[in-house]
Design a protein around this motif. Structure first.
Motif, PDB file in Angstrom:
ATOM      1  N   LEU A 112       0.902  -1.199  -0.056  1.00 24.21           N
ATOM      2  CA  LEU A 112       0.028  -0.022   0.099  1.00 24.21           C
ATOM      3  C   LEU A 112       0.756   1.131  -0.065  1.00 24.21           C
ATOM      4  O   LEU A 112       0.775   1.982  -0.853  1.00 24.21           O
ATOM      5  CB  LEU A 112      -0.972  -0.016   1.191  1.00 24.21           C
ATOM      6  N   ASN A 113       1.714   1.550   0.883  1.00 28.28           N
ATOM      7  CA  ASN A 113       2.625   2.577   1.102  1.00 28.28           C
ATOM      8  C   ASN A 113       3.713   2.245   1.688  1.00 28.28           C
ATOM      9  O   ASN A 113       4.254   1.324   1.849  1.00 28.28           O
ATOM     10  CB  ASN A 113       1.737   3.473   2.472  1.00 28.28           C
ATOM     11  N   ALA A 114       4.579   3.284   1.272  1.00 24.50           N
ATOM     12  CA  ALA A 114       6.231   3.113   1.565  1.00 24.50           C
ATOM     13  C   ALA A 114       6.831   4.479   1.872  1.00 24.50           C
ATOM     14  O   ALA A 114       6.259   5.504   1.346  1.00 24.50           O
ATOM     15  CB  ALA A 114       7.100   2.456   0.709  1.00 24.50           C
ATOM     16  N   GLY A 115       7.570   4.625   2.878  1.00 22.92           N
ATOM     17  CA  GLY A 115       8.055   5.857   3.028  1.00 22.92           C
ATOM     18  C   GLY A 115       9.759   5.650   3.104  1.00 22.92           C
ATOM     19  O   GLY A 115      10.228   4.348   3.424  1.00 22.92           O
ATOM     20  N   ILE A 116      10.537   6.519   2.770  1.00 26.29           N
ATOM     21  CA  ILE A 116      11.974   6.403   2.293  1.00 26.29           C
ATOM     22  C   ILE A 116      12.627   7.578   2.983  1.00 26.29           C
ATOM     23  O   ILE A 116      12.240   8.768   2.761  1.00 26.29           O
ATOM     24  CB  ILE A 116      12.326   6.419   0.864  1.00 26.29           C
TER      25      ILE A 116
END
Ligand code: NAD
Length: 494
Positions: A426-430
């Motif tokens: 669904l989501n990913a943060g980097i």
């Protein structure tokens, strides 16, 4: 009633006099056809907030008949008029934001500030799609001499919206605003633990100028009211947000009618902190990625994947901040509110107790708590579990609560492999100041949306949705209109 009066009334009476009582069908409130009712609770106190109609197939039938009649007229309302009406809806939502936010906070358990943000964002959604209503143009391809052709975008018809309890207002509005802009009508089934704001909004729509019947709301359980709604052949598109299991059940129910479907299911989204990132920034990003809305967000950042060299510093900053979070009744605006129900609280506790029994290290939290002022309510302490193996349930299963797992990596390939190593996408943060690394990971991570150096970056202008078991279809942005329109090609021999 203004904010202070609403809060005082609730403090004195334990309820609010303006809570709607029945289904909203054809512009008026109606009791369930068999008179059945259910209670909805204030999770911050664990007491009954109010009762509502427990609907069934007969109520769904009435609502669908009304929405089908309304569709024949609404589809022909000039787009410019639909645009004006939806802008009027946004303005009325802003005027009545205090009531909507207080009811949303009380029914869901979220903090008042979070509820106010949801209501403001929902008014903005109506404005955004108001602006799109009169721009749904077709094309006119050149077919050479002898034929003139054009395409037209048409509304799909009656749509059904199955809404969950974690974002009762904004999930509802991100479905019905584009549906109405496109000329569709809608029957809504809110979650059985958060029925009230959908009913208030349906009435608000009519007072703002939306014709009666364009949006109907049937309250009740998923089995009694949701299932007959999604399985009815009059429905031409279903927008469902909720669990994977129920989403699969909905797929099976729509299949015989070949009804369109948008599925917004769960998530187990990673937040990746690279070695060159600021530990404070990663800790702060992870804190709000998982503890906003008490972790009850499909797109919550529930897995922190941090470079080995940054792990100790990030963990100690994160734990220090988590331990300072004020947890309490939503109307007092703490940092974190209640979880939505006692059933859900026991689900969260079950996940963490099982992780503890497997020998995992619960660094902070790991137990239920109560409101510090009243000693009541359904709350779970902000929880961090360190050193979790990739195949452990705590990493693989959606807990949907304030529970973060922490894992380490040594190189970019391992980070991507861990990030992509669940059924969800669904989501990913980097987090990294190195834009090349950030964009390499952004391209390879399987997710509907990726944010760089701020987990919640983005807005309603950007499409939102998941891949694999997180679902399919996109809401928000101009892509959010696609589910509610179909293209017709018309060719004329000249
Ligand atoms: P659920 O999926 O059962 O409920 C979501 C909505 O679907 C509710 O309105 C419910 O009444 C309705 N529903 C249930 N059965 C239905 C059916 N057969 N046909 C049509 N509608 C039906 O979710 P839940 O039981 O409330 O929560 C369980 C888990 O779901 C949570 O722990 C969480 O993991 C997940 N969840 C995800 C989201 C999300 O935003 N993706 C939201 C809520 C819950």
């Amino acid at each position: 009633m203004k904010l202070a009066d609403l809060i005082r009334t609730y403090d004195e009476t334990g309820t609010l006099p303006m809570l709607p009582q029945g289904h909203y069908i054809d512009g008026a409130f109606h009791p369930a056809s068999d008179g059945a009712r259910m209670d909805s609770f204030d999770p911050g106190r664990g007491t009954v907030l109010g009762s509502f109609a427990a609907g069934g197939a007969e109520d769904v039938d009435r609502a669908l008949a009304s929405s089908q009649r309304a569709f024949e007229a609404w589809r022909d309302v000039p787009p410019a008029t639909r645009c004006r009406i939806l802008n009027d809806v946004a303005a009325l939502m802003r005027a009545e934001a205090d009531l909507l936010a207080v009811v949303e906070s009380l029914d869901s358990g979220k903090t008042l500030a979070e509820a106010q943000g949801d209501v403001a964002g929902s008014a903005r959604l109506f404005e955004y799609y108001a602006g799109a209503a009169d721009k749904l143009d077709g094309r006119s391809p050149d077919l050479g001499g002898g034929t003139v052709a054009f395409t037209a975008k048409e509304p799909v018809g009656v749509t059904a919206h199955i809404v969950p309890w974690n974002y009762p207002t904004s999930t509802l509005v991100r479905g019905i605003a584009p549906a109405l802009a496109a000329g569709c009508t809608a029957v809504v089934k809110p979650a059985e633990t958060t029925p009230f704001t959908a009913l208030l909004i349906a009435d608000l729509l009519v007072r703002a100028g939306v014709p009666a019947g364009v949006v109907n709301v049937v309250t009740g359980t998923g089995a009694q009211a949701g299932a007959p709604l999604v399985g009815d052949p009059r429905v031409r598109h279903v927008t469902f947000t909720g669990s994977v299991g129920t989403g699969i059940d909905v797929m099976q129910r729509v299949a015989p009618n070949v009804t369109g479907l948008t599925l917004e299911l769960g998530g187990k989204s990673p937040l990746i902190g690279f070695a060159d990132a600021s530990a404070a920034k990663v800790a702060d990003g992870a804190l709000w990625a998982i503890f906003s809305n008490s972790g009850q967000i499909c797109s919550a950042g529930s897995r922190l994947i941090v470079h080995r060299s940054l792990h100790d510093q990030v963990l100690s900053e994160l734990v220090a901040r988590a331990q300072k979070l004020r947890v309490g009744h939503g109307l007092r605006n703490p940092d974190m509110g209640a979880v939505n129900s006692d059933l859900h609280l026991s689900r969260i506790a079950g996940h963490v107790d099982a992780a503890r029994a497997r020998g995992l290290e619960i660094v902070t939290g790991g137990h239920a708590v109560t409101d510090p002022e009243t000693g009541a309510g359904w709350f779970y302490a902000p929880t961090v579990i360190d050193g979790v193996p990739q195949d452990d349930d705590a990493v693989q299963q959606e807990i949907f609560g304030p529970v973060l797992t922490v894992q380490t990596f040594d190189d970019i390939d391992e980070a991507i492999s861990l990030a992509n190593g669940t059924d969800f996408a669904l989501n990913a943060g980097i987090y990294t100041p190195d834009i090349t690394t950030a964009l390499r990971v952004a391209r390879r991570v399987d997710a509907g949306q990726v944010t760089i150096n701020d987990y919640w970056a983005g807005g309603i202008e950007l499409p939102f949705g998941g891949n694999r078991k997180s679902g399919f279809g996109r809401e928000k942005g101009l892509e959010g209109l696609e589910a509610y329109t179909r293209t017709k090609s018309i060719a004329i021999a000249v």
